[in-house]
Design a protein around this motif. Structure first.
Motif, PDB file in Angstrom:
ATOM      1  N   ASN A   1      -6.212  -9.788  -1.911  1.00 41.17           N
ATOM      2  CA  ASN A   1      -5.726 -10.751  -2.904  1.00 41.17           C
ATOM      3  C   ASN A   1      -6.112 -10.275  -4.304  1.00 41.17           C
ATOM      4  N   GLN A   2      -5.592  -9.110  -4.670  1.00 40.01           N
ATOM      5  CA  GLN A   2      -5.881  -8.485  -5.948  1.00 40.01           C
ATOM      6  C   GLN A   2      -4.578  -8.221  -6.686  1.00 40.01           C
ATOM      7  N   PRO A   3      -4.630  -8.058  -8.009  1.00 37.29           N
ATOM      8  CA  PRO A   3      -3.381  -7.851  -8.764  1.00 37.29           C
ATOM      9  C   PRO A   3      -2.569  -6.664  -8.285  1.00 37.29           C
ATOM     10  N   TRP A   4      -3.256  -5.531  -7.977  1.00 38.05           N
ATOM     11  CA  TRP A   4      -2.499  -4.327  -7.615  1.00 38.05           C
ATOM     12  C   TRP A   4      -1.848  -4.455  -6.253  1.00 38.05           C
ATOM     13  N   THR A   5      -2.515  -5.127  -5.293  1.00 35.59           N
ATOM     14  CA  THR A   5      -1.888  -5.303  -3.986  1.00 35.59           C
ATOM     15  C   THR A   5      -0.701  -6.258  -4.091  1.00 35.59           C
ATOM     16  N   ARG A   6      -0.827  -7.286  -4.898  1.00 31.62           N
ATOM     17  CA  ARG A   6       0.292  -8.212  -5.097  1.00 31.62           C
ATOM     18  C   ARG A   6       1.471  -7.509  -5.763  1.00 31.62           C
ATOM     19  N   TRP A   7       1.175  -6.669  -6.764  1.00 33.89           N
ATOM     20  CA  TRP A   7       2.257  -5.975  -7.473  1.00 33.89           C
ATOM     21  C   TRP A   7       3.021  -5.069  -6.513  1.00 33.89           C
ATOM     22  N   ILE A   8       2.303  -4.306  -5.699  1.00 35.61           N
ATOM     23  CA  ILE A   8       2.974  -3.431  -4.738  1.00 35.61           C
ATOM     24  C   ILE A   8       3.813  -4.257  -3.772  1.00 35.61           C
ATOM     25  N   LEU A   9       3.255  -5.349  -3.277  1.00 37.84           N
ATOM     26  CA  LEU A   9       3.969  -6.188  -2.322  1.00 37.84           C
ATOM     27  C   LEU A   9       5.256  -6.734  -2.920  1.00 37.84           C
ATOM     28  N   ARG A  10       5.186  -7.259  -4.128  1.00 42.19           N
ATOM     29  CA  ARG A  10       6.380  -7.872  -4.729  1.00 42.19           C
ATOM     30  C   ARG A  10       7.420  -6.842  -5.149  1.00 42.19           C
ATOM     31  N   GLU A  11       6.963  -5.748  -5.753  1.00 41.08           N
ATOM     32  CA  GLU A  11       7.895  -4.787  -6.334  1.00 41.08           C
ATOM     33  C   GLU A  11       8.378  -3.734  -5.342  1.00 41.08           C
ATOM     34  N   HIS A  12       7.567  -3.438  -4.313  1.00 43.80           N
ATOM     35  CA  HIS A  12       7.920  -2.349  -3.398  1.00 43.80           C
ATOM     36  C   HIS A  12       7.703  -2.682  -1.927  1.00 43.80           C
ATOM     37  N   GLY A  13       7.282  -3.901  -1.635  1.00 43.17           N
ATOM     38  CA  GLY A  13       6.947  -4.241  -0.263  1.00 43.17           C
ATOM     39  C   GLY A  13       8.091  -4.021   0.714  1.00 43.17           C
ATOM     40  N   ILE A  14       7.746  -3.572   1.918  1.00 41.16           N
ATOM     41  CA  ILE A  14       8.722  -3.369   2.993  1.00 41.16           C
ATOM     42  C   ILE A  14       8.685  -4.592   3.904  1.00 41.16           C
ATOM     43  N   THR A  15       9.801  -5.246   4.044  1.00 43.04           N
ATOM     44  CA  THR A  15       9.871  -6.439   4.882  1.00 43.04           C
ATOM     45  C   THR A  15       9.967  -6.048   6.353  1.00 43.04           C
ATOM     46  N   LEU A  16       9.022  -6.515   7.143  1.00 42.67           N
ATOM     47  CA  LEU A  16       9.103  -6.351   8.597  1.00 42.67           C
ATOM     48  C   LEU A  16       9.943  -7.466   9.189  1.00 42.67           C
ATOM     49  N   VAL A  17       9.690  -8.680   8.728  1.00 36.96           N
ATOM     50  CA  VAL A  17      10.496  -9.835   9.096  1.00 36.96           C
ATOM     51  C   VAL A  17      10.188 -10.937   8.101  1.00 36.96           C
ATOM     52  N   GLY A  18      11.213 -11.730   7.725  1.00 40.07           N
ATOM     53  CA  GLY A  18      10.992 -12.830   6.797  1.00 40.07           C
ATOM     54  C   GLY A  18      11.755 -12.656   5.505  1.00 40.07           C
ATOM     55  N   PRO A  19      11.563 -13.571   4.560  1.00 38.00           N
ATOM     56  CA  PRO A  19      12.254 -13.480   3.269  1.00 38.00           C
ATOM     57  C   PRO A  19      11.728 -12.331   2.423  1.00 38.00           C
TER      58      PRO A  19
ATOM     59  N   GLY B   1       0.798  -1.209   0.000  1.00 37.61           N
ATOM     60  CA  GLY B   1       0.000   0.000   0.000  1.00 37.61           C
ATOM     61  C   GLY B   1       0.837   1.269   0.000  1.00 37.61           C
ATOM     62  N   SER B   2       0.295   2.334   0.582  1.00 39.70           N
ATOM     63  CA  SER B   2       0.918   3.653   0.466  1.00 39.70           C
ATOM     64  C   SER B   2       2.291   3.723   1.114  1.00 39.70           C
ATOM     65  N   PHE B   3       2.485   3.044   2.235  1.00 43.87           N
ATOM     66  CA  PHE B   3       3.803   3.096   2.865  1.00 43.87           C
ATOM     67  C   PHE B   3       4.851   2.399   2.009  1.00 43.87           C
ATOM     68  N   ALA B   4       4.497   1.307   1.380  1.00 42.26           N
ATOM     69  CA  ALA B   4       5.431   0.628   0.494  1.00 42.26           C
ATOM     70  C   ALA B   4       5.761   1.482  -0.731  1.00 42.26           C
ATOM     71  N   LEU B   5       4.807   2.293  -1.175  1.00 44.23           N
ATOM     72  CA  LEU B   5       5.020   3.158  -2.326  1.00 44.23           C
ATOM     73  C   LEU B   5       5.679   4.481  -1.955  1.00 44.23           C
ATOM     74  N   GLY B   6       6.042   4.643  -0.697  1.00 46.78           N
ATOM     75  CA  GLY B   6       6.736   5.850  -0.268  1.00 46.78           C
ATOM     76  C   GLY B   6       5.837   7.042  -0.073  1.00 46.78           C
ATOM     77  N   ALA B   7       4.526   6.820   0.057  1.00 45.11           N
ATOM     78  CA  ALA B   7       3.580   7.935   0.139  1.00 45.11           C
ATOM     79  C   ALA B   7       2.751   7.916   1.416  1.00 45.11           C
ATOM     80  N   GLY B   8       3.057   7.069   2.357  1.00 48.22           N
ATOM     81  CA  GLY B   8       2.269   6.991   3.576  1.00 48.22           C
ATOM     82  C   GLY B   8       2.419   8.242   4.432  1.00 48.22           C
ATOM     83  N   ASP B   9       1.308   8.726   4.964  1.00 48.15           N
ATOM     84  CA  ASP B   9       1.335   9.888   5.852  1.00 48.15           C
ATOM     85  C   ASP B   9       0.265   9.715   6.927  1.00 48.15           C
ATOM     86  N   LEU B  10       0.009  10.761   7.688  1.00 50.00           N
ATOM     87  CA  LEU B  10      -0.919  10.649   8.807  1.00 50.00           C
ATOM     88  C   LEU B  10      -2.359  10.424   8.376  1.00 50.00           C
TER      89      LEU B  10
END
Length: 260
Positions: free
Chosen positions: A124-142, A38-47
């Motif tokens: 479980n939608q294409p756009w959420t998957r794309w953000i996760l794979r291409e820009h996702g921020i890892t909290l913990v894990g691979p 989502g927005s935090f992974a895309l560098g746009a998260g705010d309050l």
């Protein structure tokens, strides 16, 4: 090791720490990893953003695990603070996540601010998957790219075109047109869908609006500028749209659907 500073907000980082530790305790060996999309992974998260998370699990949670996760999300929004009330995300089954064949399958989902998880295909939608794979921020894990195949651009485009066909009815079915936030949301969703159709990628709300100002017809720039400027107003159920702005939003969504 848990990522100590996944966002620029110290309070949110603490909430995410509690979320991850709670999920690990609930899931045990079934826990694979936790991520921001989502927005935090895309560098746009705010309050004014919600914080979108994905926890990957080896298999669908059993009854005991699901009960523990429900208890976790019942407790989190009741704590003092801001960000504990602005989480949204799903517990993604690893096999579903691997390929696009698993798109649309239901995962245990926590809606924005909710304390009652439900089974839903929301994340479980294409756009959420794309953000996760291409820009996702890892909290913990691979790394997310190790857990999932790329989402083809044409899959993103196909779903964006399909959503545009009914976008106004779909948005206003749950978001009343008398609320200013809903006017802005309709414009943003139309702009993001058009961006995806044209580029085969996904943009943040702000970037989609700015892209539409540059690449769209000049007549829509005042509307796009209004929506961009009003984002800092946040959600207020009592704030009405500016005069004529909802009509302009409907017209913009119809225009985007016609050119997409």
């Amino acid at each position: 090791m848990l990522n100590p500073h996944p966002t620029r907000y110290a309070e949110l980082n603490g909430v995410l720490h509690d979320l991850v530790r709670g999920a690990q305790a609930a899931l045990g060996d079934a826990f694979v990893g936790a991520y921001l999309q989502g927005s935090f992974a895309l560098g746009a998260g705010d309050l004014h953003s919600d914080c979108d998370f994905v926890v990957v699990v080896r298999e669908r949670p059993d009854a005991e695990q699901e009960a523990a996760l429900r208890a976790l999300h019942h407790d989190l929004p009741r704590r003092d603070g801001h960000w504990n009330r602005h989480l949204e995300g799903s517990y993604a089954v690893a096999a579903d996540l691997r390929t696009t064949a698993g798109l649309g399958r239901e995962w245990l989902f926590v809606d924005h601010g909710s304390d009652t998880p439900e089974w839903s295909e929301h994340c479980n939608q294409p756009w959420t998957r794309w953000i996760l794979r291409e820009h996702g921020i890892t909290l913990v894990g691979p790394c997310p790219a190790e857990l999932m195949d790329p989402v083809p651009a044409e899959v993103l485009r196909e779903h964006a075109r399909a959503s545009l066909a009914t976008i106004t009815d779909d948005v206003l079915a749950w978001c009343p047109p008398r609320i200013a936030w809903c006017q802005r949301y309709l414009v943003v969703q139309a702009a993001r869908s058009l961006y995806t159709v044209r580029t085969g990628e996904v943009a943040s709300k702000r970037d989609a609006l700015r892209w539409s100002m540059v690449h769209g017809e000049p007549r829509w720039r005042p509307l796009l500028q209004q929506v961009l400027a009003d984002r800092d107003c946040g959600f207020d159920p009592h704030a009405e749209p500016r005069p004529g702005s909802m009509e302009a939003a409907r017209a913009f969504a119809a225009h985007v659907a016609s050119v997409a």
